[in-house]
Design a protein around this motif. Structure first.
Motif, mmCIF file in Angstrom:
data_model
loop_
_atom_site.group_PDB
_atom_site.id
_atom_site.type_symbol
_atom_site.label_atom_id
_atom_site.label_comp_id
_atom_site.label_asym_id
_atom_site.label_seq_id
_atom_site.Cartn_x
_atom_site.Cartn_y
_atom_site.Cartn_z
ATOM 1 N N GLY A 104 0.790 -1.207 0.000
ATOM 2 C CA GLY A 104 0.000 0.000 0.000
ATOM 3 C C GLY A 104 0.829 1.267 0.000
ATOM 4 O O GLY A 104 0.443 2.279 0.589
ATOM 5 N N VAL A 105 1.984 1.231 -0.671
ATOM 6 C CA VAL A 105 2.867 2.394 -0.739
ATOM 7 C C VAL A 105 3.006 2.844 -2.188
ATOM 8 O O VAL A 105 2.663 2.109 -3.119
ATOM 9 N N ARG A 106 3.498 4.051 -2.364
ATOM 10 C CA ARG A 106 3.678 4.607 -3.711
ATOM 11 C C ARG A 106 5.097 5.127 -3.847
ATOM 12 O O ARG A 106 5.359 6.317 -3.659
ATOM 13 N N PRO A 107 6.030 4.258 -4.144
ATOM 14 C CA PRO A 107 7.429 4.688 -4.222
ATOM 15 C C PRO A 107 7.683 5.614 -5.399
ATOM 16 O O PRO A 107 7.053 5.502 -6.453
ATOM 17 N N ARG A 108 8.634 6.513 -5.185
ATOM 18 C CA ARG A 108 9.055 7.410 -6.252
ATOM 19 C C ARG A 108 10.071 6.692 -7.140
ATOM 20 O O ARG A 108 11.005 6.062 -6.641
ATOM 21 N N VAL A 109 9.903 6.831 -8.457
ATOM 22 C CA VAL A 109 10.803 6.154 -9.391
ATOM 23 C C VAL A 109 11.237 7.109 -10.490
ATOM 24 O O VAL A 109 10.548 8.083 -10.809
ATOM 25 N N LEU A 110 12.411 6.811 -11.046
ATOM 26 C CA LEU A 110 12.898 7.427 -12.273
ATOM 27 C C LEU A 110 13.121 6.314 -13.280
ATOM 28 O O LEU A 110 13.457 5.180 -12.898
ATOM 29 N N VAL A 111 12.931 6.608 -14.546
ATOM 30 C CA VAL A 111 13.183 5.649 -15.617
ATOM 31 C C VAL A 111 14.585 5.902 -16.165
ATOM 32 O O VAL A 111 14.913 7.020 -16.585
ATOM 33 N N ALA A 157 8.057 2.548 -21.140
ATOM 34 C CA ALA A 157 8.204 2.343 -19.703
ATOM 35 C C ALA A 157 7.535 3.481 -18.929
ATOM 36 O O ALA A 157 6.833 3.247 -17.935
ATOM 37 N N ALA A 158 7.760 4.709 -19.373
ATOM 38 C CA ALA A 158 7.128 5.852 -18.708
ATOM 39 C C ALA A 158 5.610 5.777 -18.817
ATOM 40 O O ALA A 158 4.882 6.011 -17.832
ATOM 41 N N PHE A 159 5.096 5.441 -20.000
ATOM 42 C CA PHE A 159 3.649 5.341 -20.185
ATOM 43 C C PHE A 159 3.064 4.247 -19.293
ATOM 44 O O PHE A 159 1.989 4.412 -18.698
ATOM 45 N N LYS A 160 3.746 3.133 -19.198
ATOM 46 C CA LYS A 160 3.273 2.021 -18.377
ATOM 47 C C LYS A 160 3.144 2.446 -16.910
ATOM 48 O O LYS A 160 2.129 2.162 -16.254
ATOM 49 N N ILE A 161 4.158 3.122 -16.396
ATOM 50 C CA ILE A 161 4.121 3.562 -15.005
ATOM 51 C C ILE A 161 2.997 4.567 -14.782
ATOM 52 O O ILE A 161 2.238 4.476 -13.805
ATOM 53 N N LEU A 162 2.863 5.525 -15.685
ATOM 54 C CA LEU A 162 1.815 6.531 -15.550
ATOM 55 C C LEU A 162 0.425 5.924 -15.654
ATOM 56 O O LEU A 162 -0.486 6.256 -14.889
ATOM 57 N N ASP A 163 0.247 5.010 -16.590
ATOM 58 C CA ASP A 163 -1.080 4.429 -16.811
ATOM 59 C C ASP A 163 -1.504 3.527 -15.656
ATOM 60 O O ASP A 163 -2.684 3.500 -15.280
ATOM 61 N N GLU A 164 -0.560 2.797 -15.071
ATOM 62 C CA GLU A 164 -0.921 1.911 -13.971
ATOM 63 C C GLU A 164 -1.150 2.685 -12.677
ATOM 64 O O GLU A 164 -1.954 2.261 -11.830
ATOM 65 N N GLY A 165 -0.450 3.779 -12.489
ATOM 66 C CA GLY A 165 -0.724 4.671 -11.371
ATOM 67 C C GLY A 165 -0.313 4.168 -9.996
ATOM 68 O O GLY A 165 -0.703 4.766 -8.989
ATOM 69 N N VAL A 166 0.484 3.108 -9.929
ATOM 70 C CA VAL A 166 0.915 2.571 -8.638
ATOM 71 C C VAL A 166 2.216 3.222 -8.192
ATOM 72 O O VAL A 166 2.384 3.600 -7.022
ATOM 73 N N LEU A 167 3.152 3.358 -9.099
ATOM 74 C CA LEU A 167 4.429 3.996 -8.825
ATOM 75 C C LEU A 167 4.337 5.483 -9.172
ATOM 76 O O LEU A 167 3.610 5.865 -10.090
ATOM 77 N N GLU A 168 5.064 6.297 -8.443
ATOM 78 C CA GLU A 168 5.079 7.734 -8.731
ATOM 79 C C GLU A 168 6.267 8.056 -9.631
ATOM 80 O O GLU A 168 7.422 8.050 -9.174
ATOM 81 N N LEU A 169 6.006 8.316 -10.885
ATOM 82 C CA LEU A 169 7.072 8.625 -11.830
ATOM 83 C C LEU A 169 7.510 10.075 -11.632
ATOM 84 O O LEU A 169 6.764 11.009 -11.924
ATOM 85 N N ARG A 170 8.731 10.251 -11.155
ATOM 86 C CA ARG A 170 9.252 11.587 -10.879
ATOM 87 C C ARG A 170 10.052 12.171 -12.038
ATOM 88 O O ARG A 170 10.126 13.390 -12.182
#
Length: 461
Positions: free
Chosen positions: A175-182, A217-230
């Motif tokens: 139940g967390v939303r980690p910040r990530v960079l691609v 990869a960026a689109f996948k992260i944004l569309d799924e909305g679980v990880l915070e793409l920074r």
């Protein structure tokens, strides 16, 4: 600076032949750019660091020994902090990491980049605030990612679609939303050794920009909305002196930022241009200062953002070698001197490729000096070699040392703070050397010497 002021002469200069004369004073001299800032040669001829003679260091801790000038390391952290006052500076722990160094860089206000579970464990055990840790790596395990999430690391640089799926599942469970960079492979050929160039297409790191994987990869992260793409991350290699590679990298990564904005309506707030800033190993190297780097990188980013109509993202960089590399030298004792008539003289020391693999692995060049005394003998072109059963066991390929160098002398090799202890091995069952930090004339052990008992303790057979 003239080459003979270096206190170190290398193969490119020696090719000028015997007509190029050197004096004993040249050989005894120390080139400041190669050494920790407190290193001097004392009146009795011995090299000293922060006021402490290398003879005293060798007597107390033995040789080989890595000698770290703590004030020098801290001053280099401050130089980067002053040059990049609003940016995040992630010390690249892979260059050299131990708990004492973690505490030093934390106290100087830097962040920390790790790339394995072991490096993460070292950082956490030393008290580095987890929110100031970034986690790299092309094959992070479930256990490593779980520990990073549980510790609350500040950001994770994702490197594959498998990792995105793995991290997404773990984040959902917690139940967390980690910040990530691609991490983006931008197709830049850095002017460095092929094994430490990391942005060309044919290598293991990151998502290809040209093939569209980075955007996907960026689109996948944004569309799924679980990880915070920074934001996006690019690292083009190591030991780089030419800023043109960073310019090309920034242009391509920011073009991807614009593509993401146009496709998803999201303007990513961060950009990491990596590290790889070069240092001086010999008199032929001319590295940029942190101030020069800051000026160039800001100009590049500002220009490209203006061209793409993007807001300037929060910038971060990852110096490792540029901070710890010049702050350390390795101290050896000479064991034998072997003259091969008409070929060269071999000066064998009590370490070698087990404590510095870079010469054998990357064809790296180093300098050396007679450290326990000064000499009035004429210069001798020598090759400093180790004690291992390997013809490629070379520490310094070509260096002028005094002709009277002999068994029992101490020889110091500067610029060994980065990737020497980190890549050290037990080849030939040689225990790895200790690391000693010196400050204000006092030495303290920060990584102890391995012993034969340590080696045998792992052998359960």
């Amino acid at each position: 600076m003239r080459a003979h002021e270096a206190g170190a002469l290398h193969a490119d200069i020696s090719n000028q032949g015997p007509a190029w004369l050197r004096t004993p004073e040249d050989v005894n001299a120390l080139m400041p750019a190669l050494w920790p800032r407190s290193v001097t040669r004392e009146a009795d001829g011995a090299v000293a660091v922060a006021g402490l003679s290398v003879r005293d260091i060798a007597a107390e801790f033995g040789t080989p020994v890595y000698v770290l000038d703590e004030a020098d390391l801290r001053s280099r952290c401050r130089d980067f902090r002053a040059a990049f006052p609003t940016e995040d500076i992630f010390y690249a722990g892979k260059a050299f990491l131990c708990r004492a160094v973690v505490r030093m860089i934390a106290e100087e206000g830097l962040h920390l980049d790790v790339c394995t579970g072991g490096e993460l464990a070292t950082a956490l055990s030393a008290g580095m605030p987890p929110e100031r840790i970034g986690f790299h790596g092309n094959n992070k395990s479930v256990a490593e990612l779980s520990r990073a999430l549980d510790a609350g690391v500040g950001r994770i640089i994702v490197d594959s679609f498998t990792e995105i799926d793995r991290l997404t599942a773990l984040a959902r469970e917690r139940g967390v939303r980690p910040r990530v960079l691609v991490r983006v492979t931008v197709g830049v050929e850095a002017h460095t050794h092929e094994f430490i160039a990391t942005a060309h297409e044919d290598q293991k790191f990151g998502f290809s920009l040209a093939g569209g994987a980075a955007a996907n990869a960026a689109f996948k992260i944004l569309d799924e909305g679980v990880l915070e793409l920074r934001g996006l991350h690019s690292h083009i290699g190591s030991q780089i002196f030419d800023a043109s590679g960073f310019e090309v990298s920034a242009r391509r990564v920011l073009a991807l930022q614009a593509q993401i904005r146009d496709a998803r309506g999201v303007e990513l707030p961060e950009l990491d241009l990596g590290g790889g800033f070069g240092i001086a190993y010999t008199s032929q190297d001319d590295p940029a200062t942190p101030q020069d780097l800051a000026k160039r990188l800001r100009k590049i980013v500002d220009s490209e953002c203006a061209a793409e109509n993007l807001a300037v993202p929060h910038l971060s960089i990852e110096p490792g070698r540029a901070i710890v590399g010049p702050a350390v030298f390795t101290l050896y004792e000479v064991g034998t001197v072997k003259e091969l008539d008409g070929i060269r003289t071999f000066v064998s020391v009590d370490g070698g490729m087990s404590d510095n693999i870079r010469t054998a692995l990357y064809d790296a060049s180093y300098s050396a000096t007679l450290a326990s005394r000064a000499s009035t003998a004429q210069p001798l072109l020598a090759r400093v070699v180790g004690k291992h059963c390997e013809s490629g066991d070379i520490v310094v390929k070509d260096e002028f040392l005094p002709a009277d160098v002999q068994a029992g002398d101490l020889v110091a090799v500067p610029g060994t703070g980065a990737y020497c202890r980190s890549m050290a091995s037990n080849y030939n069952h040689v225990p790895r050397p200790p690391v000693v930090a010196v400050r204000d004339g006092q030495a303290r052990l920060i990584v102890r010497r391995e012993t034969e008992e340590d080696l045998l303790a792992l052998d359960v057979g």
